[in-house]
Design an enzyme around this catalytic site. Structure first.
Site, short mmCIF file in Angstrom:
data_model
loop_
_atom_site.label_atom_id
_atom_site.label_comp_id
_atom_site.label_asym_id
_atom_site.label_seq_id
_atom_site.Cartn_x
_atom_site.Cartn_y
_atom_site.Cartn_z
N LYS A 24 32.96 100.14 -9.23
CA LYS A 24 34.18 100.48 -8.50
C LYS A 24 35.08 101.42 -9.31
CE LYS A 24 36.93 97.06 -8.25
NZ LYS A 24 37.82 97.43 -9.36
N ASN A 149 27.09 102.08 -3.60
CA ASN A 149 27.06 102.83 -4.85
C ASN A 149 25.69 102.69 -5.54
OD1 ASN A 149 28.08 104.43 -6.89
ND2 ASN A 149 28.96 102.70 -8.01
N GLY A 456 44.97 39.50 -20.27
CA GLY A 456 43.78 39.97 -20.95
C GLY A 456 42.62 40.25 -20.02
N SER A 527 50.81 36.07 -11.83
CA SER A 527 51.09 35.35 -10.57
C SER A 527 50.06 34.23 -10.35
CB SER A 527 51.12 36.31 -9.38
OG SER A 527 50.08 37.26 -9.43
#
EC number: 2.7.1.25
Length: 638
Positions: A24, A149, A456, A527
């Site tokens: 190009k 090209n 853990g 919990s």
């Protein structure tokens, strides 16, 4: 140099695009040389450079202004050069060809009347050529010349031309692009550029420059509706000046103008240029100027000035075609910086409706949930504030935008349609923004994912990693950790049964509030009692919040061996009374939504299971939107 043309001659802007090795820059350099458009000193400098380095003369060096470009043999930025031929002034926009520099093409090709797509005849159409063609389609260029090209490398074969010609036509037709000419040529030897080549006697078409002369100059932007984005606001003495560049149309002193998206109006008191005596009464597209208003209204950068009878669109929801260049895939719901002219906002993709494979140019099926680098896609996105714009087919400059990711341009696109957005209605409670609106804006629904297990077991490690991964996938997440809760909101609580119960209640209420704001909340709490966990679920679900319980399971002996916070050690010394798992019971869930065995599986495996579980629950696909009642089917508007 032949640069004496009549005053008022319009410039024909043409972008050259092509693969990095397809010649190009050599073709552009040859055009400049053959049209005597190269200054004598630049010619001499290029010749001297080649002689000094004992290399063959390269026409591409006429363009290269950076040493880095010469040594790497690639073009790294958009270059604009002019040449004159056949009573026409041309401006070449040299768009980069290297894959890493494709993003420059978005800005470099914005003002092109036509494009020359350069293809190495000995190589043919490659993947990057297809990407360039997709970008040309995205930019809406209506005239395209294909330059085949290096035709000497295929021995000027008419059979090779026929094959390449058909492939080029098929490529451009697939992308709905016009193809004005397919021209065989050799830039290096100058064949079929200005004059027809004897080696190409079988070719009946025009040489390149004759073909370019036959193309049309785009309609002047002066004839389009007025679009004047405000770039800055200045104050001089008592004058308040609004400065910017007129992208289309004309602006006249004394006329009534409107500002969008605000909708404010005023009259133009004066148009200012420098020096003051040059200040005109009318300015047209392409001119940078500053104006003073008769009525001093407050407007700021980003507003677009237009005439009331030809206003831009003002919207927050858009259907668009994009070309993605980011290193990270474009993700549904992820925040990106949206820029259109001088406007800026945060944008999030709500839907990906189509993705085109850059290799085959076929639609990917099923439609992916993300857009990868160098892919073209059609998406629906929403901005955080109203945007003034136009459909790309009507006004290109205000119909084109870019997305930035972490302040780096990551993609460009065009607006195909503006979509109606749901009005904000007053709802119960203090917030006037509904959960549906939050989910649609963020691209994901909220929820609480309660991770329970012994100290853990891996809750904190998994939660923190999960939060990071979700965030990078465009899902806003936040971790509520037991230690953080105990150090703040629950600082006044002890560890007896009643205080533990209250701690869980406070955690649930906090998680519910965060989820109402649109976040995905990950709660990492031991919990230990099932009743408390059921109460946490009830607190969330009674307000319509998605709640899932995840059991992070590891035997007590494994947890004691890990002991990341030395809690078991302290408990053994009597420093922590009623340690869960030792002298206080832990009640495993009788039913959980996800069970992770962290003693048997790696962190990575557990994370993968978490993501496979959570992401489909919160990510909003079109089917999920309809299922949840979130979709007003914007696709139906297209």
């Amino acid at each position: 140099m032949n640069n004496h043309l009549p005053l008022g001659t319009k410039t024909f802007n043409i972008v050259f695009a092509g693969h990095v090795d397809h010649g190009k820059s050599t073709l552009i350099g040859r055009i400049l040389w053959d049209t005597d458009s190269v200054p004598k000193e630049k010619k001499e400098a290029a010749i001297a450079y080649c002689q000094k380095n004992r290399i063959e003369f390269e026409y591409a060096f006429l363009l290269d202004s950076l040493l880095e470009e010469r040594t790497q043999n690639i073009t790294i930025d958009v270059t604009e050069v002019n040449f004159f031929y056949g009573q026409r002034r041309f401006r070449i926009i040299d768009a980069p060809g290297h894959l890493e520099f494709l993003k420059n093409m978005i800005s470099g090709a914005t003002k092109a009347d036509a494009a020359v797509l350069v293809i190495d005849s000995s190589v043919g159409i490659g993947e990057q050529t297809k990407r360039h063609a997709m970008l040309l389609a995205l930019l809406g260029i209506k005239q395209i010349v294909v330059a085949l090209n290096k035709f000497d490398l295929v021995h000027y074969s008419p059979q090779a031309y026929k094959i390449l010609h058909n492939e080029c036509i098929q490529l451009l037709e697939k992308l709905e692009l016009p193809c004005n000419f397919v021209i065989p040529l050799s830039a290096k030897s100058g064949e079929n550029i200005i004059e027809r080549s004897t080696h190409l006697s079988w070719y009946e078409g025009k040489p390149l420059l004759e073909a370019l002369l036959g193309l049309d100059i785009s309609t002047s932007p002066e004839n389009s509706p007025l679009r004047f984005p405000i770039q800055d606001v200045f104050r001089f003495d008592e004058r308040r000046l609004l400065a910017g560049r007129i992208e289309s149309g004309k602006l006249q002193q004394g006329e009534l103008i409107a500002f969008y998206p605000s909708g404010k109006k005023s009259k133009v008191k004066a148009i200012h240029h420098w020096p003051p005596e040059s200040s005109p009464q009318v300015v047209s597209a392409g001119k940078s100027t500053a104006i003073q208003l008769e009525e001093e209204i407050f407007v700021e950068r980003g507003e677009i000035i237009a005439h009331e009878n030809t206003p831009p669109i003002v919207a927050t929801d858009f259907f668009a075609r994009i070309f993605w260049l980011g290193d990270h895939p474009l993700a549904i719901g992820a925040p990106y910086t949206f820029r259109l002219t001088t406007q800026q906002s945060i944008a999030r993709v709500l839907q990906i409706q189509r993705v085109i494979d850059a290799t085959t140019l076929e639609d990917l099926q099923p439609v992916p949930m993300e857009v990868k680098k160098n892919e073209t896609a059609e998406v629906i996105f929403r901005t955080s504030a109203p945007i003034a714009c136009d459909l790309f087919e009507n006004v290109q400059t205000t119909g084109r935008f870019v997305f930035a990711d972490q302040n780096r341009i990551a993609g460009g696109g065009i607006i195909l349609k503006a979509l109606p957005s749901k009005p904000v209605h007053e709802i119960k409670g203090r917030s006037r923004i509904s959960a549906v609106q939050r989910a649609k804006f963020l691209g994901h629904r909220s929820g609480v994912f309660w991770m329970t297990g012994l100290s853990g077991s891996g809750k904190t490690t998994l939660s923190n990693r999960l939060e990071q991964i979700l965030f990078h996938r465009g899902i806003l997440a936040y971790v509520i950790d037991g230690d953080e809760l105990r150090g703040g909101l629950s600082k006044d609580l002890g560890f007896d049964a009643q205080d533990r119960k209250e701690n869980i209640r406070r955690a649930a209420e906090t998680a519910k509030t965060l989820a109402k704001s649109g976040l995905v909340v990950i709660v990492a709490l031991i919990s230990p009692f099932e009743e408390d966990r059921k109460n946490a679920r009830s607190i969330c679900e009674k307000d319509g919040i998605l709640f899932k319980e995840i059991f992070v399971d590891a035997p007590i002996e494994i947890c004691k061996s890990r002991d990341p916070k030395f809690l078991y050690l302290k408990a053994s010394k009597g420093e922590i009374p009623k340690m869960t798992g030792l002298d206080s019971p832990y009640e495993p869930p009788s039913h959980c939504d996800l069970h992770l065995l962290t003693a048997q599986e790696s962190i990575e495996t557990c994370l993968e299971k978490l993501l496979d579980f959570i992401v489909p629950l919160v990510r909003i696909s079109p089917d999920k939107e309809r299922e949840l009642g979130l979709l007003e089917d914007p696709a139906a508007e297209i």
